[in-house]
Write a protein that holds these residues in place. Structure first.
Motif, PDB file in Angstrom:
ATOM      1  N   UNK A 130       0.796  -1.232   0.000  1.00 15.29           N
ATOM      2  CA  UNK A 130       0.000   0.000   0.000  1.00 15.29           C
ATOM      3  C   UNK A 130       0.828   1.282   0.000  1.00 15.29           C
ATOM      4  N   UNK A 131       0.482   2.191  -0.902  1.00 14.98           N
ATOM      5  CA  UNK A 131       1.056   3.540  -0.854  1.00 14.98           C
ATOM      6  C   UNK A 131       0.179   4.445   0.015  1.00 14.98           C
ATOM      7  N   UNK A 132      -1.110   4.138   0.085  1.00 14.34           N
ATOM      8  CA  UNK A 132      -1.999   4.917   0.955  1.00 14.34           C
ATOM      9  C   UNK A 132      -3.240   4.112   1.333  1.00 14.34           C
ATOM     10  N   UNK A 133      -3.873   4.528   2.426  1.00 12.13           N
ATOM     11  CA  UNK A 133      -5.134   3.927   2.877  1.00 12.13           C
ATOM     12  C   UNK A 133      -6.117   5.075   3.042  1.00 12.13           C
ATOM     13  N   UNK A 134      -7.313   4.892   2.479  1.00 14.89           N
ATOM     14  CA  UNK A 134      -8.340   5.923   2.588  1.00 14.89           C
ATOM     15  C   UNK A 134      -9.384   5.474   3.617  1.00 14.89           C
ATOM     16  N   UNK A 135      -9.460   6.176   4.706  1.00 18.48           N
ATOM     17  CA  UNK A 135     -10.473   5.877   5.727  1.00 18.48           C
ATOM     18  C   UNK A 135     -11.703   6.741   5.440  1.00 18.48           C
ATOM     19  N   UNK A 136     -12.814   6.081   5.119  1.00 17.11           N
ATOM     20  CA  UNK A 136     -14.069   6.812   4.873  1.00 17.11           C
ATOM     21  C   UNK A 136     -14.651   7.246   6.220  1.00 17.11           C
ATOM     22  N   UNK A 159      -2.800   3.977  12.371  1.00 16.51           N
ATOM     23  CA  UNK A 159      -1.492   4.568  12.572  1.00 16.51           C
ATOM     24  C   UNK A 159      -0.584   3.600  13.351  1.00 16.51           C
ATOM     25  N   UNK A 160      -1.133   2.964  14.379  1.00 16.63           N
ATOM     26  CA  UNK A 160      -0.370   1.969  15.157  1.00 16.63           C
ATOM     27  C   UNK A 160       0.001   0.767  14.285  1.00 16.63           C
ATOM     28  N   UNK A 161      -0.974   0.297  13.480  1.00 18.33           N
ATOM     29  CA  UNK A 161      -0.729  -0.860  12.612  1.00 18.33           C
ATOM     30  C   UNK A 161       0.411  -0.565  11.627  1.00 18.33           C
ATOM     31  N   UNK A 162       0.394   0.637  11.049  1.00 19.35           N
ATOM     32  CA  UNK A 162       1.430   1.000  10.071  1.00 19.35           C
ATOM     33  C   UNK A 162       2.807   1.064  10.744  1.00 19.35           C
ATOM     34  N   UNK A 163       2.833   1.588  11.964  1.00 21.65           N
ATOM     35  CA  UNK A 163       4.112   1.638  12.701  1.00 21.65           C
ATOM     36  C   UNK A 163       4.623   0.226  12.950  1.00 21.65           C
ATOM     37  N   UNK A 164       3.707  -0.630  13.395  1.00 23.06           N
ATOM     38  CA  UNK A 164       4.077  -2.018  13.702  1.00 23.06           C
ATOM     39  C   UNK A 164       4.643  -2.715  12.462  1.00 23.06           C
ATOM     40  N   UNK A 165       4.040  -2.417  11.300  1.00 21.27           N
ATOM     41  CA  UNK A 165       4.475  -3.067  10.048  1.00 21.27           C
ATOM     42  C   UNK A 165       5.599  -2.285   9.364  1.00 21.27           C
ATOM     43  N   UNK A 166       6.068  -1.227  10.007  1.00 24.40           N
ATOM     44  CA  UNK A 166       7.122  -0.354   9.451  1.00 24.40           C
ATOM     45  C   UNK A 166       6.749   0.170   8.062  1.00 24.40           C
ATOM     46  N   UNK A 167       5.490   0.573   7.934  1.00 27.57           N
ATOM     47  CA  UNK A 167       4.993   1.095   6.652  1.00 27.57           C
ATOM     48  C   UNK A 167       4.989   2.620   6.670  1.00 27.57           C
ATOM     49  N   UNK A 168       5.295   3.200   5.503  1.00 27.73           N
ATOM     50  CA  UNK A 168       5.244   4.667   5.390  1.00 27.73           C
ATOM     51  C   UNK A 168       4.020   5.092   4.579  1.00 27.73           C
TER      52      UNK A 168
END
Ligand code: DX5
Ligand code: ZN
Length: 216
Positions: A130-136, A159-168
């Motif tokens: 993923x390059x981005x996630x859109x939260x409706x 935000x926590x999930x992305x940190x955990x997965x080291x995603x930008x």
């Protein structure tokens, strides 16, 4: 600094070129293009021909939000029309990983959009794609709806999930964003803000965008 992505859903389509010019002058970063098919959502809007027109009329990044069934059939057309970012809905894609690969094969940035009721677990194992996630933060289909408050907690958890997965990956929020709701979603971790009525339903787009930035 956050990304402001005005949604042309609330623009005046009799003067689309002028509206795009004004929004660019007013300091927008992206143009958000809401594609609806009358099946995945009850409303029908526009297709690749409008994306192509936006490309000719504007220098801004084109962010195409596909609220449609079977997006794989038409993703190539949107990419060829000039879409820089393309998001598909998790609820509309049985083979989400494949849809993301398809978007990336055209060198566009790939994103997944999640309806208010859709859990974050749907993207847990494809975060690396993923390059981005859109939260409706409203139910998709129409502009001018009221912001759903639980989106704030969902953005924090993402935000926590992305940190955990080291995603930008970029967290984008869409629906009911205005000067009163933007601070909470920004504090929760969103950095790309879609706004339709809060910008286009005003007389001074520059002032409306500044107002959003000052309240982030
Ligand atoms: C809703 C669309 C939104 C819409 C937002 O289905 O995805 O992008 O244009 O409009 P506002 O900002 O008015 O809620
Ligand atoms: Zn949208």
């Amino acid at each position: 600094m956050g990304i402001i992505a005005p949604s042309i859903l609330s623009a005046d389509f009799t003067r689309l070129g002028e509206e795009l010019n004004q929004i660019e002058q007013a300091g927008a970063d992206w143009i958000h293009i809401d594609v609806m098919d009358g099946r995945f959502v009850p409303n029908i809007t526009y297709g690749p021909i409008i994306v192509e027109a936006c490309k000719r009329a504007s220098n801004l990044v084109l962010d195409v939000h596909l609220m449609i069934e079977k997006p794989d059939l038409i993703i190539p057309e949107f990419a060829r029309a000039g879409a820089d970012y393309i998001s598909v809905h998790a609820e509309a894609c049985p083979h989400l990983h494949r849809s993301l690969q398809l978007i990336k094969s055209f060198n566009a940035k790939a994103g997944v959009a999640l309806n208010p009721a859709t859990p974050l677990s749907t993207i847990e194992w494809i975060v690396d794609q993923l390059d981005f996630i859109l939260i409706m933060s409203v139910n998709p289909g129409f502009g001018g709806q009221k912001f759903i408050d639980t989106s704030i907690q969902k953005i924090s958890a993402l935000s926590d999930l992305l940190k955990e997965k080291k995603s930008t990956a970029i967290i984008q929020v869409d629906g009911g964003i205005n000067k009163d709701s933007i601070n909470a979603v920004s504090s929760a971790g969103a950095t790309s803000f879609v706004a339709g009525s809060a910008i286009f339903n005003t007389k001074d787009y520059a002032k409306a965008i500044l107002n959003l930035r000052q309240n982030m």
